[in-house]
Design a protein around this motif. Structure first.
Motif, PDB file in Angstrom:
ATOM      1  N   SER A  61       0.777  -1.360  -0.194  1.00 56.10           N
ATOM      2  CA  SER A  61      -0.006   0.017  -0.018  1.00 56.10           C
ATOM      3  C   SER A  61       0.791   1.228   0.020  1.00 56.10           C
ATOM      4  CB  SER A  61      -0.984  -0.077   1.224  1.00 56.10           C
ATOM      5  OG  SER A  61      -0.237  -0.400   2.280  1.00 56.10           O
ATOM      6  N   LYS A  62       1.987   1.081  -0.223  1.00 60.06           N
ATOM      7  CA  LYS A  62       2.988   2.456  -0.285  1.00 60.06           C
ATOM      8  C   LYS A  62       2.450   3.367  -1.239  1.00 60.06           C
ATOM      9  CE  LYS A  62       5.978   0.425  -3.812  1.00 60.06           C
ATOM     10  NZ  LYS A  62       7.363  -0.499  -4.042  1.00 60.06           N
ATOM     11  N   THR A  63       2.538   4.709  -0.752  1.00 59.56           N
ATOM     12  CA  THR A  63       1.847   5.962  -1.481  1.00 59.56           C
ATOM     13  C   THR A  63       0.515   5.874  -1.471  1.00 59.56           C
ATOM     14  OG1 THR A  63       1.759   5.141  -3.793  1.00 59.56           O
ATOM     15  CG2 THR A  63       4.021   5.603  -3.145  1.00 59.56           C
ATOM     16  N   GLU A  80       4.724  -1.948   3.534  1.00 60.84           N
ATOM     17  CA  GLU A  80       4.869  -0.544   3.366  1.00 60.84           C
ATOM     18  C   GLU A  80       6.389  -0.426   3.231  1.00 60.84           C
ATOM     19  OE1 GLU A  80       3.029   2.349   3.354  1.00 60.84           O
ATOM     20  OE2 GLU A  80       1.408   1.412   3.563  1.00 60.84           O
ATOM     21  N   ASN A  81       6.821   0.533   2.286  1.00 65.97           N
ATOM     22  CA  ASN A  81       8.324   0.808   2.063  1.00 65.97           C
ATOM     23  C   ASN A  81       8.883   1.792   2.803  1.00 65.97           C
ATOM     24  OD1 ASN A  81       7.540  -0.757  -0.199  1.00 65.97           O
ATOM     25  ND2 ASN A  81       9.341  -0.417  -1.193  1.00 65.97           N
ATOM     26  N   TYR A  82       8.129   3.141   3.158  1.00 66.00           N
ATOM     27  CA  TYR A  82       8.713   4.242   3.782  1.00 66.00           C
ATOM     28  C   TYR A  82       8.256   4.529   5.136  1.00 66.00           C
ATOM     29  CZ  TYR A  82       8.577   4.607  -1.404  1.00 66.00           C
ATOM     30  OH  TYR A  82       8.799   4.227  -2.826  1.00 66.00           O
ATOM     31  N   MET A 111       5.831  -9.879  -7.523  1.00 67.50           N
ATOM     32  CA  MET A 111       5.170  -8.939  -7.427  1.00 67.50           C
ATOM     33  C   MET A 111       4.087  -8.999  -8.636  1.00 67.50           C
ATOM     34  SD  MET A 111       8.252  -6.409  -6.408  1.00 67.50           S
ATOM     35  CE  MET A 111       8.614  -5.569  -7.950  1.00 67.50           C
ATOM     36  N   SER A 112       3.545  -7.668  -8.740  1.00 68.34           N
ATOM     37  CA  SER A 112       2.350  -7.743  -9.677  1.00 68.34           C
ATOM     38  C   SER A 112       2.710  -8.371 -11.124  1.00 68.34           C
ATOM     39  CB  SER A 112       1.951  -6.354 -10.111  1.00 68.34           C
ATOM     40  OG  SER A 112       1.209  -5.549  -8.848  1.00 68.34           O
ATOM     41  N   ASP A 113       3.788  -8.212 -11.635  1.00 65.83           N
ATOM     42  CA  ASP A 113       4.107  -8.736 -12.887  1.00 65.83           C
ATOM     43  C   ASP A 113       4.745 -10.029 -12.821  1.00 65.83           C
ATOM     44  OD1 ASP A 113       3.285  -6.394 -14.064  1.00 65.83           O
ATOM     45  OD2 ASP A 113       5.179  -5.316 -13.927  1.00 65.83           O
ATOM     46  N   VAL A 123       1.949  -7.536  -3.636  1.00 59.99           N
ATOM     47  CA  VAL A 123       1.566  -7.126  -4.686  1.00 59.99           C
ATOM     48  C   VAL A 123       0.845  -5.750  -4.472  1.00 59.99           C
ATOM     49  CG1 VAL A 123      -0.652  -7.334  -6.279  1.00 59.99           C
ATOM     50  CG2 VAL A 123       0.869  -9.429  -5.573  1.00 59.99           C
ATOM     51  N   GLY A 124       1.469  -4.575  -5.336  1.00 61.74           N
ATOM     52  CA  GLY A 124       1.002  -3.186  -5.368  1.00 61.74           C
ATOM     53  C   GLY A 124       0.065  -2.908  -6.240  1.00 61.74           C
ATOM     54  N   THR A 125       0.432  -2.705  -7.526  1.00 57.57           N
ATOM     55  CA  THR A 125      -0.025  -2.083  -8.597  1.00 57.57           C
ATOM     56  C   THR A 125      -1.398  -2.876  -9.068  1.00 57.57           C
ATOM     57  OG1 THR A 125       2.029  -1.305  -9.251  1.00 57.57           O
ATOM     58  CG2 THR A 125       0.447  -1.355 -10.934  1.00 57.57           C
ATOM     59  N   ALA A 126      -1.293  -4.226  -8.844  1.00 57.49           N
ATOM     60  CA  ALA A 126      -2.458  -4.960  -9.388  1.00 57.49           C
ATOM     61  C   ALA A 126      -3.542  -4.700  -8.613  1.00 57.49           C
ATOM     62  CB  ALA A 126      -2.186  -6.351  -9.812  1.00 57.49           C
ATOM     63  N   VAL A 170      -1.841   1.989 -10.518  1.00 55.75           N
ATOM     64  CA  VAL A 170      -0.492   2.487 -10.633  1.00 55.75           C
ATOM     65  C   VAL A 170       0.031   3.772  -9.738  1.00 55.75           C
ATOM     66  CG1 VAL A 170       0.946   3.936 -12.368  1.00 55.75           C
ATOM     67  CG2 VAL A 170      -0.576   1.980 -13.219  1.00 55.75           C
ATOM     68  N   ARG A 171       1.243   3.544  -9.295  1.00 59.46           N
ATOM     69  CA  ARG A 171       1.592   4.632  -8.306  1.00 59.46           C
ATOM     70  C   ARG A 171       1.921   5.755  -8.968  1.00 59.46           C
ATOM     71  NH1 ARG A 171       3.332  -0.208  -6.274  1.00 59.46           N
ATOM     72  NH2 ARG A 171       5.309   0.115  -7.477  1.00 59.46           N
ATOM     73  N   THR A 172       1.644   6.932  -8.624  1.00 55.01           N
ATOM     74  CA  THR A 172       1.920   8.378  -9.434  1.00 55.01           C
ATOM     75  C   THR A 172       2.896   9.018  -8.528  1.00 55.01           C
ATOM     76  OG1 THR A 172       0.095   9.327  -8.733  1.00 55.01           O
ATOM     77  CG2 THR A 172      -0.002   8.490 -10.786  1.00 55.01           C
TER      78      THR A 172
HETATM   79  C1  LIG Z   1       6.623  -1.679  -4.631  1.00 50.25           C
HETATM   80  C2  LIG Z   1       7.078  -3.133  -4.328  1.00 50.25           C
HETATM   81  C3  LIG Z   1       6.392  -4.303  -4.419  1.00 50.25           C
HETATM   82  C4  LIG Z   1       5.055  -3.993  -5.063  1.00 50.25           C
HETATM   83  O1  LIG Z   1       5.341  -4.144  -6.727  1.00 50.25           O
HETATM   84  P1  LIG Z   1       4.161  -3.889  -7.854  1.00 50.25           P
HETATM   85  O2  LIG Z   1       4.707  -4.179  -9.163  1.00 50.25           O
HETATM   86  O3  LIG Z   1       3.226  -2.586  -7.753  1.00 50.25           O
HETATM   87  O4  LIG Z   1       3.340  -4.995  -7.403  1.00 50.25           O
HETATM   88  C5  LIG Z   1       6.700  -5.301  -3.887  1.00 50.25           C
HETATM   89  N1  LIG Z   1       7.993  -5.444  -3.190  1.00 50.25           N
HETATM   90  C6  LIG Z   1       8.517  -4.523  -3.240  1.00 50.25           C
HETATM   91  C7  LIG Z   1       9.950  -4.442  -2.197  1.00 50.25           C
HETATM   92  C8  LIG Z   1       8.243  -3.106  -3.408  1.00 50.25           C
HETATM   93  O5  LIG Z   1       9.083  -2.014  -3.047  1.00 50.25           O
END
Ligand SMILES: *Cc1c(COP(=O)(O)O)cnc(C)c1O
Length: 240
Positions: A35-37, A56-58, A201-203, A218-221, A225-227
């Protein structure tokens, strides 16, 4: 937020199909919603759709969001680059850290983990692509780091994590995941009680599941898309 519910369903279906294809029980594969951003509202919407684990990343963004969401049923995973001056809030607010690649960071997390919370679950991030710029411990340095981290009282070493360089096609995507799985088996043979492969991850989640992933991140999917506009202000050096 309706899209999040639909997206979650679609991602769960991808995981189930990939598990079936690999002859694996889908229940052995956890979905980490990254859920980052995205704001607390996005987390709350995914939570209402049954999602339990969030990545989360940050650090500052995450700590603020955890307070806003204020849901003790959520399991929070830190998956981003971690600087030594930011370990304390991570040790205090998260259940897992997937991105540990040095003993110095691990020691600080162990020392700063509040006793009442129980050990912090840890994955060691491995640099599977061998690029000098990519984060993670090298394959050569992994066994010694794993033994040292496993001995720290505030932590529980669970397994390994990787972020391979993007690749096209199933075969190319599977190769680095297969190497990470082999590294995990070697640690098991060396006597460590590790059971976790955080990869995909998503891809490339299908490729990761084919090679034994137990967490896909999984983030984007799920959230879209993160802007840059959606990103909160913060330490630019922390961004990936
Ligand atoms: C952002 C991130 C993801 C998610 O990536 P998506 O391509 O958006 O699914 C997974 N792992 C890490 C470590 C990330 O930084």
């Amino acid at each position: 937020m309706g899209a999040i519910v639909d997206n979650l369903q679609a991602v769960r279906a991808r995981i189930a199909a990939a598990a079936l294809h690999a002859g694996r029980d889908p229940a052995t594969i956890g979905l980490l919603a990254v859920s980052k951003t995205f704001g607390a509202d996005a987390v709350i919407a995914a939570r209402a759709a049954g999602q339990q684990a969030f990545g989360e990343n940050y650090v500052q963004e995450a700590v603020d969001k955890i307070a806003q969401v204020d849901d003790p049923g959520i399991e929070w995973h830190f998956i981003g680059p971690l600087q030594s001056n930011k370990t304390r809030p991570v040790a205090e607010h998260f259940h897992w850290v997937h991105s540990v690649s040095s003993l110095r960071i691990a020691q600080r997390l162990s020392d700063q983990r509040p006793a009442g919370l129980g050990p912090l679950s840890i994955c060691l991030q491995v640099n599977v692509s061998g690029e000098a710029t990519k984060a993670g411990v090298s394959e050569a340095e992994l066994p010694a780091l794993a033994q040292a981290v496993a001995a720290l009282p505030g932590l529980r070493l669970r397994g390994l994590m990787c972020i391979p360089a993007p690749a096209d096609g199933m075969d190319a995507q599977r190769r680095p995941f297969a190497r990470l799985a082999q590294m995990l088996r070697r640690l098991q043979v060396a006597g460590l009680a590790v059971d976790t492969l955080s990869m995909g991850m998503s891809d490339d989640l299908e490729a990761a599941i084919a090679e034994g992933a137990t967490w896909v991140r999984v983030g984007t999917a799920i959230f879209g898309v993160r802007t840059p506009a959606a990103a909160p202000s913060g330490d630019p050096e922390e961004r990936t």
